[in-house]
Motif scaffolding. Structure first.
Motif: not given
Ligand code: HEM
Length: 409
Positions: A282-306
């Motif tokens: 069931v975990e592999e099915i969840l990984r494989w299908t990932s039915p929620v393709r995305h969500f969005m976030r908004t940065a509240t300050a200048d920062t960095e990601i990776a």
């Protein structure tokens, strides 16, 4: 390459999508996307970076807009009365107050009360397959009704409200793939449907206030925020998120799981031989299908990601589907493997304060269905193409035409 996130057609061919996402991984964890018709954003495709962002909810907020939409569609939606306000549109401290109203109800100890109901639905699903005599569209015959009937039960609604709730989850909030919309809603029809739901849930609130039961609708109807009854718009949002978040998502995982077993018969055989692998499968099915393709976030300050500088106000796309195929975490990620040792490291339910409230319920539904179905399958194969929904947000296969034989009970 970045049309991967903004072109619904790209999601229509998932195998190709997965392959292209892997090429994108090779270029780094974060990618600038500037696509016509969309506000620009940064897409995150690797699992550890995604966790890092979701782990800082004050720096990366759900407000103002947690789901990707074309600018024109968003403006049309706003003109029709805007968004309802639900958990996914809130940040702390508001989010915590609203979530805590129902979070205990969704915990494993409490949700276990649904186990017998879920097993009864699984038995009925097998009876449906028996009745259909060896071939059917698994997506519409089994995967679509099952989770919706679960939602009716958890809200304490009668079976005869099934068509109305189907209208709600599919027409109003369902996949934006044109094939899946029974009848496109014009602005007047849409207003009428919304008004109908408003009065439906208003009645439900009245009834649960007068006669409280142990269902989820009773919690929502009587919920208090800062010692006052929950405001109406938020209450509507609560009913709607529970009804909609638990439907397309779970049915996509069910349909996608059966499709995966039909396409990888050796995996079905492995699970039949080793039923103790069910939870991992069931975990592999969840990984494989990932039915929620995305969500969005908004940065509240200048920062960095990776290492990438991010400006205050920048919009960030969390690609759960890509992160669940991150080659730095999952060996040979394009392989569906029910014995994968770290399948449960997937991020299909998100991470952090917004982590899926219904994850235990969804897992129980999937485990129940596959525990009943897998041992009964003497054979299973695809009887035609199983195209994925062309949708940017939540989706799975539109159809899963199968041919099958069931062993006697
Ligand atoms: C396979 C099935 C499901 C998947 C893949 C799924 C996935 C997700 C994801 C990715 C999120 C956002 C998490 C984040 O932002 O980090 C979410 C949130 C949510 N899910 Fe699910 N979900 C599923 C089933 C359900 C079910 C059955 C219910 C309830 C009946 C449910 C209720 C919710 C709610 C209420 C939220 C909002 C939580 C918040 O913002 O605090 N989900 N889900």
């Amino acid at each position: 390459m970045t049309d991967l996130f903004t072109d619904p057609h790209a999601f229509g061919d998932l195998d190709r999508w997965r392959r292209r996402a892997l090429e994108l991984h090779a270029k780094g964890p974060i990618h600038r996307v500037e696509a016509e018709g969309f506000h620009p954003f940064w897409a995150i495709t690797d699992l550890s970076t995604l966790r890092e962002v979701e782990g800082q909810p004050a720096l990366f907020t759900n407000r103002p807009e947690p789901v990707l939409a074309r600018i024109a569609d968003r403006e049309a939606q706003m003109a029709q009365g805007g968004n309802v306000k639900a958990l996914i549109h809130m940040d702390d401290p508001e989010h915590r107050k609203y979530r805590s109203l129902t979070s205990d109800w969704f915990k494993p100890a409490s949700i276990r009360r649904m186990a017998a109901d879920l097993d009864a639905l699984s038995v009925e699903a097998i009876a449906t397959l028996e009745g259909l005599g060896g071939s059917c569209d698994f997506a519409s015959e089994v995967a679509l009704p099952f989770p919706l009937r679960v939602i009716l039960r958890l809200l304490g609604l009668p079976e005869e409200d099934f068509p109305r709730m189907l209208m709600l989850t599919q027409q109003l909030f369902g996949a934006d793939d044109p094939d899946l919309q029974r009848e496109p809603l014009g602005p007047e029809k849409l207003a009428a449907v919304l008004a109908d739901f408003y009065s439906y849930f208003t009645e439900l609130t009245k009834s649960r206030r007068a006669h409280p039961t142990d269902d989820l609708a009773t919690l929502i109807a009587n919920g208090e925020i800062d010692d006052a009854p929950m405001p109406e718009l938020e209450q509507m949002g609560y009913y709607l998120i529970v009804a909609t978040a638990g439907h397309d998502t779970t049915s996509s995982a069910m349909a996608g799981g059966v499709q995966a077993f039909a396409e990888h018969p050796e995996q079905l055989a492995a699970l039949q031989e080793r039923p103790e692998l069910l939870d991992n499968a069931v975990e592999e099915i969840l990984r494989w299908t990932s039915p929620v393709r995305h969500f969005m976030r908004t940065a509240t300050a200048d920062t960095e990601i990776a290492g990438q500088p991010i400006r205050e106000g920048d919009w960030i796309y969390l690609s759960y589907l890509a992160a669940n195929h991150d080659p730095d975490v999952f060996d040979d990620p394009l392989r569906f493997d029910i014995a994968r040792p770290n399948a449960d490291q997937h991020i299909a339910f998100g991470y952090g304060v917004h982590f899926c409230l219904g994850s235990h319920l969804a897992r129980m539904e999937l485990r129940s269905l596959f525990r009943h179905l897998v041992p009964r399958l003497a054979s299973l194969e695809l009887a035609g193409p199983a195209p994925a929904a062309k949708t940017l947000f939540v989706g799975g296969p539109k159809r899963v035409p199968i041919r099958y034989a069931l062993r006697p009970h």
